[in-house]
Design a protein around this motif. Structure first.
Motif, PDB file in Angstrom:
ATOM      1  N   GLU B  16     -17.737  32.677 -20.603  1.00 53.06           N
ATOM      2  CA  GLU B  16     -17.564  31.661 -21.631  1.00 53.06           C
ATOM      3  C   GLU B  16     -16.573  30.577 -21.211  1.00 53.06           C
ATOM      4  O   GLU B  16     -15.586  30.844 -20.542  1.00 53.06           O
ATOM      5  CB  GLU B  16     -17.159  32.297 -22.961  1.00 53.06           C
ATOM      6  CG  GLU B  16     -15.958  33.210 -22.934  1.00 53.06           C
ATOM      7  CD  GLU B  16     -15.646  33.758 -24.326  1.00 53.06           C
ATOM      8  OE1 GLU B  16     -14.735  33.252 -24.973  1.00 53.06           O
ATOM      9  OE2 GLU B  16     -16.361  34.696 -24.771  1.00 53.06           O
ATOM     10  N   THR B  18     -14.567  28.618 -23.331  1.00 53.63           N
ATOM     11  CA  THR B  18     -14.157  28.398 -24.715  1.00 53.63           C
ATOM     12  C   THR B  18     -12.639  28.336 -24.783  1.00 53.63           C
ATOM     13  O   THR B  18     -11.951  28.503 -23.781  1.00 53.63           O
ATOM     14  CB  THR B  18     -14.625  29.546 -25.629  1.00 53.63           C
ATOM     15  OG1 THR B  18     -13.957  30.738 -25.219  1.00 53.63           O
ATOM     16  CG2 THR B  18     -16.123  29.767 -25.538  1.00 53.63           C
ATOM     17  N   GLU B  48     -21.441  30.598 -23.055  1.00 53.72           N
ATOM     18  CA  GLU B  48     -20.942  30.064 -24.312  1.00 53.72           C
ATOM     19  C   GLU B  48     -19.998  28.911 -23.976  1.00 53.72           C
ATOM     20  O   GLU B  48     -19.176  29.031 -23.057  1.00 53.72           O
ATOM     21  CB  GLU B  48     -20.186  31.160 -25.079  1.00 53.72           C
ATOM     22  CG  GLU B  48     -19.923  30.794 -26.520  1.00 53.72           C
ATOM     23  CD  GLU B  48     -19.104  31.868 -27.242  1.00 53.72           C
ATOM     24  OE1 GLU B  48     -19.022  33.006 -26.752  1.00 53.72           O
ATOM     25  OE2 GLU B  48     -18.540  31.546 -28.292  1.00 53.72           O
ATOM     26  N   ILE B  49     -20.132  27.815 -24.685  1.00 56.94           N
ATOM     27  CA  ILE B  49     -19.218  26.697 -24.446  1.00 56.94           C
ATOM     28  C   ILE B  49     -18.891  26.046 -25.778  1.00 56.94           C
ATOM     29  O   ILE B  49     -19.761  25.896 -26.637  1.00 56.94           O
ATOM     30  CB  ILE B  49     -19.825  25.684 -23.437  1.00 56.94           C
ATOM     31  CG1 ILE B  49     -18.824  24.551 -23.151  1.00 56.94           C
ATOM     32  CG2 ILE B  49     -21.150  25.117 -23.937  1.00 56.94           C
ATOM     33  CD1 ILE B  49     -19.192  23.749 -21.907  1.00 56.94           C
ATOM     34  N   ASP B  50     -17.624  25.730 -25.968  1.00 61.81           N
ATOM     35  CA  ASP B  50     -17.229  25.060 -27.201  1.00 61.81           C
ATOM     36  C   ASP B  50     -16.523  23.749 -26.854  1.00 61.81           C
ATOM     37  O   ASP B  50     -16.532  23.315 -25.698  1.00 61.81           O
ATOM     38  CB  ASP B  50     -16.344  25.982 -28.062  1.00 61.81           C
ATOM     39  CG  ASP B  50     -15.019  26.294 -27.388  1.00 61.81           C
ATOM     40  OD1 ASP B  50     -14.765  25.760 -26.292  1.00 61.81           O
ATOM     41  OD2 ASP B  50     -14.235  27.070 -27.970  1.00 61.81           O
ATOM     42  N   VAL B  83     -25.066  21.885 -25.977  1.00 64.61           N
ATOM     43  CA  VAL B  83     -23.835  21.262 -26.452  1.00 64.61           C
ATOM     44  C   VAL B  83     -23.726  19.816 -25.969  1.00 64.61           C
ATOM     45  O   VAL B  83     -23.391  18.912 -26.738  1.00 64.61           O
ATOM     46  CB  VAL B  83     -22.610  22.098 -26.016  1.00 64.61           C
ATOM     47  CG1 VAL B  83     -21.321  21.309 -26.193  1.00 64.61           C
ATOM     48  CG2 VAL B  83     -22.562  23.394 -26.817  1.00 64.61           C
TER      49      VAL B  83
ATOM     50  N   ASP C 187     -14.042  24.928 -34.449  1.00 67.02           N
ATOM     51  CA  ASP C 187     -14.700  24.191 -33.376  1.00 67.02           C
ATOM     52  C   ASP C 187     -15.498  23.041 -33.992  1.00 67.02           C
ATOM     53  O   ASP C 187     -16.371  23.289 -34.830  1.00 67.02           O
ATOM     54  CB  ASP C 187     -15.636  25.139 -32.609  1.00 67.02           C
ATOM     55  CG  ASP C 187     -16.258  24.464 -31.403  1.00 67.02           C
ATOM     56  OD1 ASP C 187     -15.974  23.277 -31.166  1.00 67.02           O
ATOM     57  OD2 ASP C 187     -17.037  25.135 -30.706  1.00 67.02           O
ATOM     58  N   LEU C 189     -17.892  21.536 -32.921  1.00 67.92           N
ATOM     59  CA  LEU C 189     -19.329  21.777 -32.718  1.00 67.92           C
ATOM     60  C   LEU C 189     -19.908  22.628 -33.842  1.00 67.92           C
ATOM     61  O   LEU C 189     -21.046  22.421 -34.262  1.00 67.92           O
ATOM     62  CB  LEU C 189     -19.555  22.470 -31.372  1.00 67.92           C
ATOM     63  CG  LEU C 189     -19.161  21.652 -30.134  1.00 67.92           C
ATOM     64  CD1 LEU C 189     -19.284  22.507 -28.878  1.00 67.92           C
ATOM     65  CD2 LEU C 189     -20.053  20.426 -30.019  1.00 67.92           C
ATOM     66  N   ARG C 193     -23.002  21.772 -36.263  1.00 69.24           N
ATOM     67  CA  ARG C 193     -24.154  22.663 -36.444  1.00 69.24           C
ATOM     68  C   ARG C 193     -24.362  22.953 -37.923  1.00 69.24           C
ATOM     69  O   ARG C 193     -25.482  23.044 -38.408  1.00 69.24           O
ATOM     70  CB  ARG C 193     -23.937  23.972 -35.672  1.00 69.24           C
ATOM     71  CG  ARG C 193     -23.989  23.771 -34.169  1.00 69.24           C
ATOM     72  CD  ARG C 193     -24.087  25.107 -33.432  1.00 69.24           C
ATOM     73  NE  ARG C 193     -24.054  24.889 -31.990  1.00 69.24           N
ATOM     74  CZ  ARG C 193     -22.986  25.153 -31.229  1.00 69.24           C
ATOM     75  NH1 ARG C 193     -21.907  25.675 -31.770  1.00 69.24           N
ATOM     76  NH2 ARG C 193     -23.027  24.916 -29.939  1.00 69.24           N
TER      77      ARG C 193
END
Lengths: 122, 102, 744
Positions: B16, B18, B48-50, B83, C187, C189, C193
Motif C-alpha cells: 500500500e 497510504t 492500495e493508494i490514497d 485514483v 482521505d 479520495l 467516492r
C-alpha cells in the motif's frame, strides 16, 4: 476484499444492530466490548474504520483512541465516535485526540451507514 | 551537476501507498533521489493508494524535475489508475497508461 | 443473526443494565470512598445511556424520550453539578422501574396504561425540575430524534448574490484540505467516492501548488486542493453533509448549478492558487466556459478596483469569505430534512414475522391436545363399527390432526442461539469478576427446541457456565504450568439426537478430581464405600444436595444454588444430565432434554388392565421374551438379544400390578443415551399420539412415571419416565435392589 470495520460499544444489542447493518452493506465487522477488549483484538490486522462509544467500562473511548494513536498499524485509522448531545467536554477531548467524525446517540442504522460511507465505501 | 545522462534509479513499490506507509516510502524515494534525479517507479505491486500516496508521487516528480531529471511511472496497477483517473492526474504525470473508459 | 434476535438481546441487556442500575443505586449511600461513588455514578449513567442508545437503534421512541431526560440528570450528577441525595436516589429507582416497565411492554407487545403514562409524566416532571436549576439552563434541549449532527452547519458558503448566471447545470465544489486531514484518518479520495454515490463527478481538478518537493514535504501532511464539477440531483444539505467530518479542517465552497458570476469570484479568491490557474482549471473541469471565465475575471477586476486598495492583490482567506457569504436559508434546510425523513420511512424494513402472545399459543396447543384425544376416540369408534368408509374418514382425520399438531408445536420451537448469546455477557462479567480470561465459543445456535424448555433452561445453564468459569477454568498461573493458553475456553453447543436435544457446556479447565470428590462424598456420608464406582457415578455425586468441592467459596458460587438444584431443574424438564471429565484436561457437561413438553408420539402397551405409554423415539424394537425367561421373575434379569446381554425389568413387578402375566410376554427395547434396556409387558398396542397431562400431586413422587394421558376411550394411561426406568434397570443390575416403590 471487503473492508473491515470495528465496532466498540458495551451494548451487545447496539453492536449487533450496527453489525447487521454494516454486514448487509458489504463490510466485514469485528466487535469490541470496551476499549480494553478492542485493543486486545487489534493485533495487526487491517482495520479500515473504527466506530467507538465514548462511555464504556474498563476503558473509555477517549483513552482507547489515545492508545490507538500509539500503534503504528492503527494511528491513522479513521474513528467515528458515538456521543450524546450533552457530551461536549468529551467531544473536545476526543477532537484533541484526533477524532473528527461524531455520530450522536441514539442513531438509526441507516444514519450509521451514511456516516461510514463518507469515510470508506465497502 | 548535470543529471540528464544518469542511469535512472528504479524501484518497484509493493503493497500500500497510504498514510500508513507514507513515511517509510518517502525515505526510500529520498534515498533514490539522492543517487539519481531520474527515477522509474514500477507501480504494479501497489494494491492500495490514497491521497498521501498521490502526494508522494507528485512531490517526487516535482523534485526530480527541479533537479533536472524526471519521474517516470510504469505498470500502474488498477488501484493506482483509478485514483489518478479520479483526480484527473494522469496527464500531469504524462506517463503512458492503459486508458480506462471514463 | 437478524434484527429480531438483536431486539431480544436488547431486552435481555436492558434488564441486566436496569438491575445493575438498581443495585448501584441501592449501594451508593453506603459508599464512602470518592472513587467508589464515582464509579457507581458512572455505571448508573452508563446504564441509562446505553439503553437510550440501543433503544434509538430499534426505533423505540418512548424509551428514548424517557431515558433521555433521565440521562441528562445523571449527566449533571456525573459532572458534579448535582449531588445525589436520598430523594434523588429514590426518584432514580422509580425511573428505573418505569424504564423496566417500558422495556417489558415492548417485549410483551403490551400498551402503556393511562396510569403508568401519568407516572412517567410525573417522573419526567420531577427530573426536569433538576434540569431547570439556575445553573443548568442550557442542557435540556428536547431532541428526540437527533440526526447526525452537523457540528457547524453554517460554514459552507452558498452565495446567492451578484452578477449574471453561469450556464452550467452542475454543482461546483472547491475545497482546500487542512494539513491534519490525513493524520486524522480522512482521505479526500473517500469523500469524492462518497460524492460519487449521490451523483456523477464530471471532473476533478487537482491543485498541488502547496506541495513542496519530496525532501521538504512531510509525508503525513495534506497539501491538496481540488475543484469538483459535480452533477447531482441531491440537495444542498445532502452535498454539504459529505464534507461533514472534514469541514472543520478545510475551506470549502459549494455553488449550486447556475450560480452567479460573482459567486465564482469568491471561489477564485478563496483558493491560494493564482487566479488564472484556478480560472483555467474551472474551464478544464467544464464548470465554466471561456466566455464565462472572462466575465468572472472582469467582474473581479471591477470589484477590486471599486474597493479600497488594501484588499486588491492580496488573497482573502476563505474564512472571511464565508462570513460574507451568509447562511443557507432555514426553509431550504427544513425542506431537505423533511424529504430525507420521508425517504427513510419508505425504506423501513418490512416485518418478516409477527409476534403472538405466548398465552394464545399455549391455548392453541392445549386445544390441539384435546383434538388429538378426540381424534383417538373417533378412531376407536370407527374400528368398533367396522365400516370401511368410516375407517377411511377416521384415518384421514388422524393424519390431518397429526399435521396440525406438528405445525402447532413448530410454532413454539425457537432457536437456542438467543439463549446462548446471552452468555457472552455472563461469561464476560464472571470472568472479569474472577480476573480470568475466558473466551466463549458457541455452536449449534440454530438448534430448535420448545419455548417452554428454552425458558426453563436458562437458569441451570447459567449456573453450569458460571461453575465452569469459577471451578473449571484454572487461574492463569496454573494454566501456564499445565501448558495451556492463558485464555480459557468455554464452549456452548447444542444438537439434536434421537428425539432429544443435547446441550453441552464444555470447558478446557482443570477437570473433576475423582479422588477429591470421593473423599468429600465419604466425609458427607453420601457414599459408604468407594469401591467399584465408575467415573460417571463418581461425577454424578456433585449433583447431590450440599456437595461442593471448591477450596474457597467465591462470590460466584456463593449464590445458594447448588448443582443439586441444577439437576432437579433439568429433571423437571424430563431431561437428564451427565458429566465427562478428565482431570487437568477439561469437563463436558451434557444436558439431554425432550424436544417438547406438550405432545409426544407414544407407544402404547398394556400390563394387566393398565395402559402405559412409552415415548416412541426411545423405542428401539419389540421382541418376544425368550421362553427360558418366562415366569422367571425371581431369577435372572438378563436375556440374550442376538448375542447381546440385555438387562430387563417387568413392569408388572415394578408397578406392583396384581395378576399373573400371560403365556406370552413381550419386551420393548428402549434406549436412553447410550444405555439400552428391556421392559417386559403383556401386550403391545402400537403407536399412539400422546397429550401429556401433568400428574396429580399423588403421583408426582412415583419414580418411573413421567406424566399421564387420556386415551380415546377415556381411560387414563401413565407415561413412562424412560430415563428413570433405564437407570433403575441398570442400578438393579448393579445392586440387586428389589423394587421401585412409591416413596412414603
Amino acid at each position: 476484499m471487503a473492508k473491515t470495520i470495528m465496532i466498540v460499544d458495551d451494548s451487545a444489542s447496539l453492536r449487533q444492530v450496527v453489525s447487521i447493518a454494516l454486514k448487509s452493506s458489504g463490510y466485514d465487522v469485528i466487535e469490541g466490548v470496551d476499549g480494553k477488549d478492542a485493543l486486545s483484538k487489534l493485533t495487526g490486522q487491517k482495520v479500515h474504520l473504527i466506530i467507538s462509544d465514548v462511555n464504556m467500562p474498563n476503558m473509555d473511548g477517549i483513552t482507547f483512541v489515545q492508545e490507538l494513536k500509539k500503534k503504528p498499524e492503527y494511528k491513522f485509522t479513521p474513528v467515528i465516535m458515538l456521543t450524546t448531545e450533552s457530551g461536549e467536554d468529551k467531544k473536545s477531548q476526543g477532537q484533541a485526540a484526533g477524532v473528527k467524525a461524531w455520530v450522536v446517540k441514539p442513531f438509526k442504522p441507516d444514519q450509521m451507514i451514511t456516516a461510514v460511507s463518507k469515510l470508506i465505501l465497502p | 551537476m548535470d543529471n540528464t545522462d544518469q542511469v535512472p534509479g528504479k524501484w518497484q513499490v509493493e503493497g500500500e501507498m497510504t498514510i500508513f506507509t507514507a513515511a517509510s516510502i518517502k525515505e526510500k524515494l529520498a534515498a533514490l533521489l539522492s543517487a539519481s534525479s531520474r527515477l522509474e517507479i514500477d507501480l504494479s505491486g501497489v494494491n492500495e493508494i490514497d491521497t498521501a500516496g498521490v502526494q508522494l508521487l507528485l512531490a517526487t516528480k516535482k523534485e526530480c524535475q527541479a533537479k533536472g531529471g524526471d519521474l517516470t511511472l510504469v505498470h500502474h496497477s488498477i488501484q493506482v489508475l483509478d485514483v489518478l483517473d479520479l483526480c484527473n492526474l494522469t496527464t500531469i504525470f504524462g506517463d503512458p497508461v492503459v486508458i480506462s473508459s471514463n | 443473526m437478524g434484527m429480531e434476535e438483536a431486539l431480544q438481546t436488547f431486552f435481555v441487556e436492558s434488564h441486566e443494565l436496569l438491575q445493575e442500575m438498581e443495585d448501584r443505586l441501592l449501594a451508593i449511600q453506603g459508599l464512602v470512598v470518592d472513587e467508589d461513588r464515582i464509579e457507581a455514578i458512572n455505571a448508573i449513567f452508563r446504564a441509562a445511556h446505553t439503553i437510550k442508545g440501543s433503544a434509538g437503534l430499534f426505533g423505540l421512541d418512548g424509551i428514548v424520550e424517557f431515558t433521555h431526560v433521565l440521562e441528562s440528570v445523571l449527566d449533571k450528577v456525573r459532572s458534579s453539578q448535582l449531588v445525589m441525595d436520598a430523594d434523588m436516589i429514590s426518584l432514580f429507582l422509580k425511573c428505573k422501574d418505569h424504564v423496566s416497565l417500558l422495556v417489558g411492554l415492548e417485549e410483551s407487545g403490551g400498551v402503556l396504561q393511562g396510569s403508568d403514562q401519568a407516572t412517567g409524566q410525573a417522573l419526567v416532571a420531577q427530573l426536569s425540575a433538576y434540569l431547570q436549576a439556575p445553573q443548568t439552563n442550557t442542557v435540556h434541549e428536547e431532541k428526540t430524534h437527533p440526526a447526525i449532527t452537523y457540528p457547524h452547519l453554517d460554514p459552507l458558503a452558498l452565495e446567492s448574490a451578484g452578477g449574471g448566471v453561469v450556464d452550467n447545470d452542475n454543482w461546483h465544489i472547491s475545497i482546500e484540505f487542512g494539513p491534519d486531514v490525513l493524520r486524522n484518518g480522512m482521505d479526500p479520495l473517500s469523500i469524492f467516492r462518497y460524492l460519487g454515490t449521490m451523483g456523477t463527478i464530471v471532473q476533478v481538478g487537482t491543485f498541488f501548488d502547496r506541495l513542496p518537493g519530496l525532501s521538504e514535504m512531510d509525508p503525513e501532511t495534506c497539501y491538496m486542493s481540488y475543484l469538483i464539477n459535480f452533477s447531482s440531483e441531491a440537495d444542498k444539505t445532502t452535498i454539504e453533509s459529505a464534507f461533514e467530518f472534514v469541514q472543520e479542517d478545510c475551506k470549502i465552497n459549494i455553488l449550486p448549478p447556475h450560480s452567479r458570476i460573482a459567486d465564482f469570484v469568491s471561489v477564485i479568491k478563496g483558493l491560494p492558487q493564482h487566479d488564472l490557474r484556478i480560472g483555467e482549471m474551472l474551464v478544464q473541469c467544464g464548470t465554466l466556459t471561456e466566455r464565462e471565465l472572462a466575465a468572472v475575471l472582469a467582474y473581479q477586476a471591477a470589484q477590486e478596483s471599486g474597493q479600497n486598495s488594501t484588499e486588491a492583490g492580496t488573497k482573502q482567506p476563505l474564512g472571511e469569505m464565508v462570513v460574507q457569504a451568509g447562511f443557507v436559508q432555514p426553509a431550504v434546510v427544513e425542506a431537505a430534512l423533511q424529504k430525507q425523513s420521508q425517504q427513510k420511512k419508505t425504506k423501513a424494513r418490512q416485518q418478516q414475522s409477527i409476534r403472538v402472545d405466548a398465552e394464545k399459543l399455549d391455548m392453541l396447543i392445549n386445544l390441539i391436545g384435546e383434538l388429538v384425544i378426540a381424534g383417538a376416540g373417533v378412531n376407536i369408534v370407527a374400528q368398533r363399527s367396522g365400516r370401511a368408509d368410516m375407517l377411511e374418514a377416521a384415518s384421514t382425520l388422524s393424519r390431518l390432526v397429526e399435521e396440525v399438531r406438528d405445525g402447532a408445536l413448530n410454532l413454539r420451537m425457537v432457536q437456542i442461539g438467543e439463549t446462548f448469546n446471552r452468555f457472552q455477557r455472563v461469561v464476560h462479567d464472571v470472568a472479569k469478576d474472577l480476573g480470568k480470561e475466558i473466551e466463549l465459543l458457541i455452536s449449534g445456535g440454530d438448534t430448535e427446541l420448545d419455548k417452554t424448555v428454552v425458558e426453563k433452561i436458562g437458569d441451570p445453564l447459567t449456573h453450569l457456565v458460571r461453575n465452569s468459569i469459577d471451578h473449571g477454568i484454572e487461574t492463569a498461573d496454573i494454566r501456564a504450568a499445565r501448558g495451556k493458553p492463558a485464555q480459557g475456553k468455554v464452549h456452548l453447543n447444542a444438537y439434536h439426537d434421537s428425539g432429544s436435544i443435547v446441550i453441552e457446556v464444555q470447558d478446557d479447565g482443570g477437570g473433576l478430581n475423582r479422588d477429591k470428590i470421593l473423599a468429600k462424598a465419604l466425609e458427607k456420608g453420601l457414599v459408604e464405600s468407594v469401591h467399584e464406582m465408575s467415573d460417571s457415578d463418581v461425577f454424578q455425586l456433585i449433583f447431590e444436595a450440599g456437595f461442593s468441592t471448591a477450596d474457597t467459596v467465591s462470590n460466584i458460587s456463593g449464590r445458594g444454588v447448588g448443582m443439586d438444584v441444577v439437576r432437579r431443574n433439568i429433571e423437571a424438564l424430563r431431561g437428564n444430565i451427565e458429566i465427562q471429565s478428565k482431570y487437568t484436561v477439561g469437563t463436558t457437561i451434557r444436558i439431554r432434554l425432550p424436544l417438547t413438553l406438550a405432545i409426544i408420539d407414544g407407544f402404547l402397551v398394556r400390563v394387566g388392565q393398565s395402559h402405559y405409554v412409552i415415548p416412541l423415539d426411545m423405542v428401539i424394537e419389540c421382541v418376544d421374551l425368550p421362553e427360558e425367561n418366562l415366569n422367571s421373575s425371581k431369577g435372572s434379569n438378563y436375556f440374550s438379544l442376538r448375542g447381546e446381554v440385555l438387562p430387563y425389568m417387568r413392569l408388572r413387578d415394578t408397578f406392583e400390578i396384581d395378576g399373573e402375566s400371560g403365556r406370552r410376554e413381550s419386551v420393548v427395547i428402549v434406549k436412553y443415551g447410550n444405555t439400552r434396556a428391556g421392559l417386559v409387558v403383556d401386550t403391545l398396542l402400537g403407536e399412539f399420539q400422546t397429550v401429556i397431562k401433568p400428574l396429580g400431586k399423588l403421583f408426582e413422587r412415583i419414580k418411573g412415571i413421567g406424566g399421564s394421558t387420556i386415551l380415546g376411550t377415556g381411560e387414563v394411561a401413565l407415561i413412562l419416565d424412560i430415563p428413570n426406568l433405564v437407570q433403575q434397570v441398570v442400578r438393579k443390575d448393579h445392586h440387586e435392589s428389589s423394587r421401585l416403590q412409591v416413596r412414603h
